[in-house]
Scaffold this motif. Structure first.
Motif, PDB file in Angstrom:
ATOM      1  N   ASP A 278       0.802  -1.221   0.000  1.00  0.00           N
ATOM      2  CA  ASP A 278       0.000   0.000   0.000  1.00  0.00           C
ATOM      3  C   ASP A 278       0.840   1.279   0.000  1.00  0.00           C
ATOM      4  OD1 ASP A 278       1.038  -0.007   2.525  1.00  0.00           O
ATOM      5  OD2 ASP A 278      -0.886  -0.005   3.580  1.00  0.00           O
ATOM      6  N   LYS A 279       2.159   1.140  -0.217  1.00  0.00           N
ATOM      7  CA  LYS A 279       3.086   2.285  -0.308  1.00  0.00           C
ATOM      8  C   LYS A 279       3.173   3.088   0.990  1.00  0.00           C
ATOM      9  CE  LYS A 279       3.742   1.704  -4.819  1.00  0.00           C
ATOM     10  NZ  LYS A 279       2.838   0.575  -5.095  1.00  0.00           N
ATOM     11  N   SER A 280       2.757   2.528   2.120  1.00  0.00           N
ATOM     12  CA  SER A 280       2.853   3.241   3.392  1.00  0.00           C
ATOM     13  C   SER A 280       4.279   3.220   3.935  1.00  0.00           C
ATOM     14  CB  SER A 280       1.896   2.630   4.423  1.00  0.00           C
ATOM     15  OG  SER A 280       2.222   1.271   4.678  1.00  0.00           O
ATOM     16  N   LEU A 281       5.116   2.335   3.386  1.00  0.00           N
ATOM     17  CA  LEU A 281       6.514   2.252   3.789  1.00  0.00           C
ATOM     18  C   LEU A 281       7.347   2.109   2.525  1.00  0.00           C
ATOM     19  CD1 LEU A 281       8.525   2.050   6.175  1.00  0.00           C
ATOM     20  CD2 LEU A 281       8.250  -0.440   6.046  1.00  0.00           C
ATOM     21  N   SER A 282       8.327   3.009   2.359  1.00  0.00           N
ATOM     22  CA  SER A 282       9.151   2.948   1.154  1.00  0.00           C
ATOM     23  C   SER A 282      10.585   3.364   1.461  1.00  0.00           C
ATOM     24  CB  SER A 282       8.574   3.857   0.059  1.00  0.00           C
ATOM     25  OG  SER A 282       8.683   5.221   0.415  1.00  0.00           O
ATOM     26  N   PHE A 283      11.494   2.865   0.609  1.00  0.00           N
ATOM     27  CA  PHE A 283      12.910   3.211   0.730  1.00  0.00           C
ATOM     28  C   PHE A 283      13.450   3.444  -0.674  1.00  0.00           C
ATOM     29  CE2 PHE A 283      17.379   1.882   0.585  1.00  0.00           C
ATOM     30  CZ  PHE A 283      17.914   2.782   1.499  1.00  0.00           C
ATOM     31  N   VAL A 284      14.115   4.593  -0.860  1.00  0.00           N
ATOM     32  CA  VAL A 284      14.665   4.964  -2.166  1.00  0.00           C
ATOM     33  C   VAL A 284      16.138   5.282  -1.986  1.00  0.00           C
ATOM     34  CG1 VAL A 284      14.530   6.523  -4.137  1.00  0.00           C
ATOM     35  CG2 VAL A 284      12.447   5.947  -2.866  1.00  0.00           C
ATOM     36  N   THR A 285      16.989   4.667  -2.821  1.00  0.00           N
ATOM     37  CA  THR A 285      18.414   4.985  -2.786  1.00  0.00           C
ATOM     38  C   THR A 285      18.864   5.425  -4.175  1.00  0.00           C
ATOM     39  OG1 THR A 285      20.631   4.146  -2.276  1.00  0.00           O
ATOM     40  CG2 THR A 285      19.057   2.570  -3.217  1.00  0.00           C
ATOM     41  N   ASN A 286      19.664   6.502  -4.225  1.00  0.00           N
ATOM     42  CA  ASN A 286      20.141   7.071  -5.479  1.00  0.00           C
ATOM     43  C   ASN A 286      21.658   7.249  -5.448  1.00  0.00           C
ATOM     44  OD1 ASN A 286      17.183   8.708  -5.294  1.00  0.00           O
ATOM     45  ND2 ASN A 286      17.744   7.899  -7.294  1.00  0.00           N
ATOM     46  N   PRO A 287      22.404   6.370  -6.077  1.00  0.00           N
ATOM     47  CA  PRO A 287      23.851   6.565  -6.191  1.00  0.00           C
ATOM     48  C   PRO A 287      24.197   7.285  -7.497  1.00  0.00           C
ATOM     49  CG  PRO A 287      23.282   4.339  -6.843  1.00  0.00           C
ATOM     50  CD  PRO A 287      21.989   5.019  -6.480  1.00  0.00           C
ATOM     51  N   MET A 288      25.326   8.003  -7.491  1.00  0.00           N
ATOM     52  CA  MET A 288      25.813   8.673  -8.696  1.00  0.00           C
ATOM     53  C   MET A 288      27.321   8.799  -8.608  1.00  0.00           C
ATOM     54  SD  MET A 288      24.539  12.263 -10.343  1.00  0.00           S
ATOM     55  CE  MET A 288      25.244  12.842 -11.891  1.00  0.00           C
ATOM     56  N   TRP A 289      28.005   8.599  -9.759  1.00  0.00           N
ATOM     57  CA  TRP A 289      29.472   8.629  -9.754  1.00  0.00           C
ATOM     58  C   TRP A 289      29.975   8.981 -11.143  1.00  0.00           C
ATOM     59  CZ3 TRP A 289      33.282   5.939 -12.377  1.00  0.00           C
ATOM     60  CH2 TRP A 289      34.595   6.044 -11.847  1.00  0.00           C
ATOM     61  N   GLY A 290      31.052   9.784 -11.204  1.00  0.00           N
ATOM     62  CA  GLY A 290      31.653  10.108 -12.484  1.00  0.00           C
ATOM     63  C   GLY A 290      32.580  11.290 -12.390  1.00  0.00           C
ATOM     64  N   PRO A 291      33.358  11.539 -13.467  1.00  0.00           N
ATOM     65  CA  PRO A 291      34.302  12.662 -13.482  1.00  0.00           C
ATOM     66  C   PRO A 291      33.556  13.993 -13.463  1.00  0.00           C
ATOM     67  CG  PRO A 291      34.153  11.660 -15.652  1.00  0.00           C
ATOM     68  CD  PRO A 291      33.381  10.779 -14.730  1.00  0.00           C
TER      69      PRO A 291
ATOM     70  N   LYS B  41       4.338   6.003   6.701  1.00  0.00           N
ATOM     71  CA  LYS B  41       3.020   6.520   7.067  1.00  0.00           C
ATOM     72  C   LYS B  41       2.377   5.513   8.015  1.00  0.00           C
ATOM     73  CE  LYS B  41       2.416   8.931   2.667  1.00  0.00           C
ATOM     74  NZ  LYS B  41       1.560   9.106   1.462  1.00  0.00           N
ATOM     75  N   PRO B  42       2.592   5.671   9.325  1.00  0.00           N
ATOM     76  CA  PRO B  42       2.112   4.659  10.278  1.00  0.00           C
ATOM     77  C   PRO B  42       0.591   4.560  10.274  1.00  0.00           C
ATOM     78  CG  PRO B  42       2.878   6.623  11.438  1.00  0.00           C
ATOM     79  CD  PRO B  42       3.266   6.802  10.004  1.00  0.00           C
ATOM     80  N   SER B  43       0.094   3.339  10.247  1.00  0.00           N
ATOM     81  CA  SER B  43      -1.357   3.117  10.204  1.00  0.00           C
ATOM     82  C   SER B  43      -2.031   3.500  11.517  1.00  0.00           C
ATOM     83  CB  SER B  43      -1.649   1.650   9.882  1.00  0.00           C
ATOM     84  OG  SER B  43      -1.051   0.800  10.864  1.00  0.00           O
ATOM     85  N   PHE B  44      -1.281   3.445  12.629  1.00  0.00           N
ATOM     86  CA  PHE B  44      -1.894   3.752  13.918  1.00  0.00           C
ATOM     87  C   PHE B  44      -1.964   5.258  14.198  1.00  0.00           C
ATOM     88  CE2 PHE B  44       2.585   2.682  14.432  1.00  0.00           C
ATOM     89  CZ  PHE B  44       3.094   3.797  15.088  1.00  0.00           C
ATOM     90  N   VAL B  45      -1.371   6.082  13.318  1.00  0.00           N
ATOM     91  CA  VAL B  45      -1.516   7.545  13.408  1.00  0.00           C
ATOM     92  C   VAL B  45      -1.940   8.043  12.030  1.00  0.00           C
ATOM     93  CG1 VAL B  45      -0.466   9.749  14.047  1.00  0.00           C
ATOM     94  CG2 VAL B  45       0.325   7.636  15.120  1.00  0.00           C
TER      95      VAL B  45
ATOM     96  N   LEU C 109       8.448  15.896   9.383  1.00  0.00           N
ATOM     97  CA  LEU C 109       7.272  15.440  10.126  1.00  0.00           C
ATOM     98  C   LEU C 109       6.074  16.207   9.575  1.00  0.00           C
ATOM     99  CD1 LEU C 109       7.009  14.838  13.952  1.00  0.00           C
ATOM    100  CD2 LEU C 109       5.146  15.919  12.695  1.00  0.00           C
ATOM    101  N   VAL C 110       5.188  15.487   8.902  1.00  0.00           N
ATOM    102  CA  VAL C 110       4.059  16.116   8.198  1.00  0.00           C
ATOM    103  C   VAL C 110       2.757  15.551   8.751  1.00  0.00           C
ATOM    104  CG1 VAL C 110       3.026  16.585   5.955  1.00  0.00           C
ATOM    105  CG2 VAL C 110       5.505  16.302   6.137  1.00  0.00           C
ATOM    106  N   TYR C 111       1.844  16.438   9.095  1.00  0.00           N
ATOM    107  CA  TYR C 111       0.558  15.988   9.633  1.00  0.00           C
ATOM    108  C   TYR C 111      -0.568  16.784   8.977  1.00  0.00           C
ATOM    109  CZ  TYR C 111      -3.081  14.487  12.842  1.00  0.00           C
ATOM    110  OH  TYR C 111      -4.234  13.954  13.375  1.00  0.00           O
ATOM    111  N   ASP C 112      -1.577  16.053   8.497  1.00  0.00           N
ATOM    112  CA  ASP C 112      -2.752  16.676   7.890  1.00  0.00           C
ATOM    113  C   ASP C 112      -3.861  16.762   8.940  1.00  0.00           C
ATOM    114  OD1 ASP C 112      -1.532  16.888   5.398  1.00  0.00           O
ATOM    115  OD2 ASP C 112      -2.086  14.840   4.866  1.00  0.00           O
TER     116      ASP C 112
END
Length: 485
Positions: A319-332, A352-356, A389-392
């Protein structure tokens, strides 16, 4: 005989006199009664030798006076009620006038402010529909404008370590987004205002000579192609924004949590790249991208004979409530030094915790290092950490807090070897009367381990100006309106 006559005459005179006295007394009583009736508030006092009788009458006057006052108050209340009713009626007319809606009768001329706005929105929607139906083209836009006050009151209205905002009134960003979906398509983002001024000063359109600061920047313009392999491999070729970072250059469908940009965004990672990319979604949990480009920042000036390699790996739950993104980059990335390379890795975790309900927690960490004689003949390193920390509170009201740390160990990114930190509080409110209109209020405090932030106080030596006074921190407060469609 005469004495008898005299006596009789005297008796008759006494009798007449007595009757006259009695008549006078009766008339006096009548006059007193008339006076009492005519003016009941008059107090009458009669004295007879040592005995005093006092009569006071006031009741009728009091009753008459109170009744008159009540009648007067009743009239005033009636007038106030009528004025209130009239005011309520006028307010309802104004509310009806500003309600966004097209004219009730098709083809009729708009008669109210709301009908004018509604008609414009309908015309824009019709144009977008025609482009989409006939050419498959989507057109979107945003305008971000407001006022920011820097309590340091720096000369030149410059906010140190800020990339898209400055002191005073400003057009932060105007953006026109045009794209075409399909097997073969394209994406174009044209930016105006302070965003364009910053981007055009820091990057190249491609490999051409530097065009200098200006209020226009073609930030993205690339072709897309989806190869029918598996779930579809998406290719991009041209100029596009970097995949790195928790924040990006705003578009109509991505306005970010905060109004100002983080230090990591402005100084830790690149803005755009020119090159090619390929992306593939394996399933609901894993997707990846790889690419080759000319490098970052001032690509034409710093690239030295070799491409930069970029990548992205995205992991998330169903449900996309937990995600991890890694971005490496390398070069001259250093002129004249093919063995000098810039490497960076940026990681972003979102929960995005379901209990809050309505709570979003996001963390970004960046580490970058550039080899070779970057600063004072040696390599340079910088790193940053940001927490969001974002709250609607409601679908219309959002609170976003960002706390950030940035260590420019060698001064390669900010020009000064320093440790920076900042905290930002942003309130965003979606104005319900107009779809796409967002109001923002933001307070931000920046701080440095060095005297880095300018103000309007000059330094003088023997009466000669030698530069600006520098402080450890700065505080800003800004209010913006963003309209996106």
């Amino acid at each position: 005989m005469n004495r008898r006559k005299t006596t009789r005459v005297a008796a008759r005179l006494y009798l007449i006199a007595g009757i006259a006295v009695i008549g006078l007394l009766c008339n006096a009583n009548a006059w007193a009664a008339d006076t009492s009736t005519a003016d009941p508030a008059t107090t009458t006092t009669k004295k007879h030798h040592h005995h005093m009788v006092t009569t006071t009458t006031t009741t009728v006057v009091a009753n008459t006076s109170e009744q008159q006052r009540l009648d007067a108050l009743s009239g005033q209340v009636s007038n106030l009620q009528k004025q209130t009713d009239d005011t309520t009626s006028e307010v309802k007319k104004i509310e009806a006038a500003i309600t966004v809606a097209t004219p009730a009768v098709a083809g009729a001329k708009p008669a109210t402010i709301g009908e004018h706005v509604g008609l414009v929105e309908k015309d824009v929607s019709d144009i977008k529909k025609d482009l989409s139906d006939n050419l498959g083209i989507s057109v979107h836009a945003l305008v971000d404008a407001g006022y920011e006050h820097n309590f340091n009151q720096p000369n030149g209205n410059v906010n140190n370590i800020r990339v898209f905002d400055e002191d005073g009134f400003q057009l932060t960003q105007g953006n026109l987004h045009i794209e075409r979906d399909g097997t073969v398509g394209f994406v174009t983002d044209l930016n105006f205002g302070q965003v364009a001024n910053t981007l055009s000063a820091a990057t190249h359109y491609s490999n051409t000579s530097h065009v200098g600061p200006q209020w226009f920047d073609p930030t993205q313009y690339y072709l897309t192609y989806t190869a029918p392999i598996g779930s579809g491999i998406s290719f991009q070729a041209g100029r596009f924004v970097t995949m790195m970072g928790a924040e990006t250059i705003n578009t109509y469908n991505n306005l970010g949590f905060n109004e100002s940009k983080s230090i990591i965004f402005g100084y830790g990672i690149p803005f755009t790249h020119t090159g090619v990319r390929a992306s593939y979604t394996f399933n609901d949990y894993v997707s990846a991208s790889v690419g080759l480009n000319n490098g970052w920042d001032d690509a034409a000036a710093f690239n030295n004979g070799g491409p930069n390699y970029e990548g992205e790996l995205v992991l998330n739950n169903k449900d996309k409530s937990l995600s991890f993104v890694t971005n490496p980059m390398w070069g001259p990335n250093l002129p004249g030094k093919s063995d000098s390379n810039l490497g960076a890795i940026d990681e972003v975790g979102t929960w995005k915790p379901s209990f809050v309900p309505n709570l979003t927690l996001q963390t970004e960490y960046l580490y970058a290092s550039e080899t070779g004689p970057v600063v004072n003949g040696h390599s340079a390193t910088w790193q940053g950490l940001a927490q969001y920390l974002v709250y609607d509170f409601t679908p219309s009201l959002e609170s976003a807090t960002r706390a950030e740390f940035f260590d420019d160990e060698d001064g390669a990114r900010t020009g000064t070897a320093q440790t920076l930190w900042e905290i930002t509080q942003t309130l965003s409110y979606k104005i319900p009367e107009v779809t796409g209109l967002l109001a923002r209020l933001e307070y931000r405090h920046d701080n440095s381990s060095q005297n880095y932030f300018t103000n309007n106080n000059g330094l003088y030596t023997n009466g000669v100006y030698t530069g600006q006074h520098l402080w450890h921190g700065q505080d800003t407060l800004d209010a913006n309106f963003i309209y996106a469609f």
